[in-house]
Design an enzyme around this catalytic site. Structure first.
Site: not given
Ligand code: PA5
Length: 414
Positions: A266, A287, A401
């Site tokens: 951010e 792995h 948003k």
């Protein structure tokens, strides 16, 4: 903690990078704007006792604390609680997603437990947190009737926002988030400290470590590890290493890596620029991701946080048959085997063309965690300025948003 940049092959940062760091440092330390977090470890001295008292009250009345918050209002507390193997109130995290399953599971976990709620939101209007508060307030009301409000602790802006209003109107205990401290830099305010203390973490030692770190790293010179780290990662970015893989060898640091991803992602990812922060917990992810790291696209740099966990250890047992051929490890500590895995992997990755920074933490404890929080916040603020972006805003977050609110039919957005 100790930074070693030898594995980046960069040697000491070049003159030009250090000059850039010096200019960026002046800008960062000049203060103002959203840099209140620089002062938090010192400022929080006055609030430590109140936070500890609220935490004691929570531990007294409740086996679990429902922590409502998302992003910067959640990740730091979880990072600390998991890293330090907290043994106080059980923390149950909600309002961090929109999963009905999270709600179902949390309600199940609380069925036969006394609980309190800490609702943490700087804006006081974040939709995930607001939905969670609505739901868990009703659960509290059902269980505790008129005394339910005594179990709600609000952490929010000192003046503004719906949550502050609700706390005032309902007489909830509350703690302020300083207006000059942004979400991802707020872990050392009540945002992180209240849940940490309720979980049984000694917040005094976390703040002590943080204060030490702020002092130690406050020098504007090339010896400062904050400078070295910021200068090296900036130089590597310019050389095409566009992704930084934060990694640890202790699964309990998994949420610390999540906190790092938010902090750097951010802060730096804007204006078409920024190192992409990723994470991996080793040896597990060797792995699954090991192949890519070793031989995939060479756009990676890596920052390993190697922490000795002193809480427990075990010895590899002797086996009469030795069918697995492991007797050469008999009596060796598992922590020793893990260190060898770290050293071998470090050599392999460097040989494979991945520059690696190593941050060694001698002991995973409150003080060291406080230091780590400060080290990375400073490094992130400095790196952002070196990159030429504002490390304290997040204009891009609003985009999704407003589209989401429009689809949800929120008044004013349709
Ligand atoms: O760092 C940030 O600013 C964000 O991650 C916020 O912390 C997050 O969106 C939650 O916001 P709020 O605390 O206002 O609910």
């Amino acid at each position: 903690m100790k930074l070693d940049t030898a594995g980046t092959g960069a040697g000491l940062p070049a003159e030009g990078d250090l000059k850039k760091a010096a200019a960026a440092w002046e800008k960062l330390m000049g203060g103002g704007g959203m840099t209140g977090w620089l002062e938090l470890p010192r400022r929080m001295k006055d609030s430590e006792a109140d936070i500890s008292a609220a935490a004691a009250e929570i531990m007294d009345s409740s086996r679990a604390l429902v922590v409502i918050g998302i992003g910067g209002s959640y990740l730091g507390a979880r990072a600390a609680a998991e890293a330090l193997d907290a043994q106080g109130a059980e923390l149950i995290y909600v309002g961090k997603d929109m999963s009905p399953r999270t709600y179902r599971d949390a309600a199940r976990q609380l069925e036969d437990k006394d609980f309190s709620v800490a609702v943490i939101s700087k804006s006081g209007t974040t939709v995930e947190s607001a939905i969670a508060l609505r739901v868990f307030r009703q659960l509290l009301d059902k269980k505790y009737g008129p005394s339910a409000g005594k179990r709600i602790y609000a952490v929010t802006d000192p003046e503004k926002g719906a949550l502050r209003r609700m706390a005032r109107e309902n007489g909830w205990k509350s703690f302020p988030i300083p207006p000059d401290v942004g979400g991802r830099y707020s872990v050392l305010s009540a945002v992180g400290l209240l849940p940490m203390a309720a979980a049984g973490i000694d917040i005094h030692s976390v703040l002590d470590g943080a204060r030490d770190a702020m002092e130690e790293y406050s020098d504007g010179n090339p010896e400062n590890p904050v400078w070295q780290y910021a200068a090296v990662r900036n130089a590597l970015y310019s050389a095409g290493k566009k992704t930084e893989l934060f990694s640890a060898y202790e699964p309990s640091l998994g949420y610390f890596l999540e906190w790092l991803k938010q902090l750097f992602g951010e802060s730096e990812g804007k204006e078409g620029k920024g190192i992409f922060p990723a994470s991996a917990v080793f040896t597990t992810d060797l792995h699954s991701m090991g192949q890519y790291i070793q031989q995939g696209e060479r756009n990676l740099m890596q920052t390993v946080i190697y922490a000795e966990d002193v809480l427990c250890d075990m010895e590899i047992p002797y086996d009469e048959e030795d069918a697995d051929g492991l007797n050469y490890l008999t009596g060796k500590k598992l922590s020793w085997v893990r260190r060898k895995a770290f050293e071998g992997t470090l050599q392999a990755h460097v040989a494979g063309g991945v520059p690696v920074n190593v941050i060694e933490v001698p002991e995973l404890c409150g003080e060291e965690l406080g230091r780590l929080f400060c080290f990375f916040q400073l490094a992130c603020g400095l790196s952002g300025h070196m990159l030429g972006v504002d490390p304290f805003n997040q204009p891009g977050v609003e985009e999704y948003k407003s589209r989401m609110f429009s689809l949800l039919g929120r008044p004013g957005y349709v």
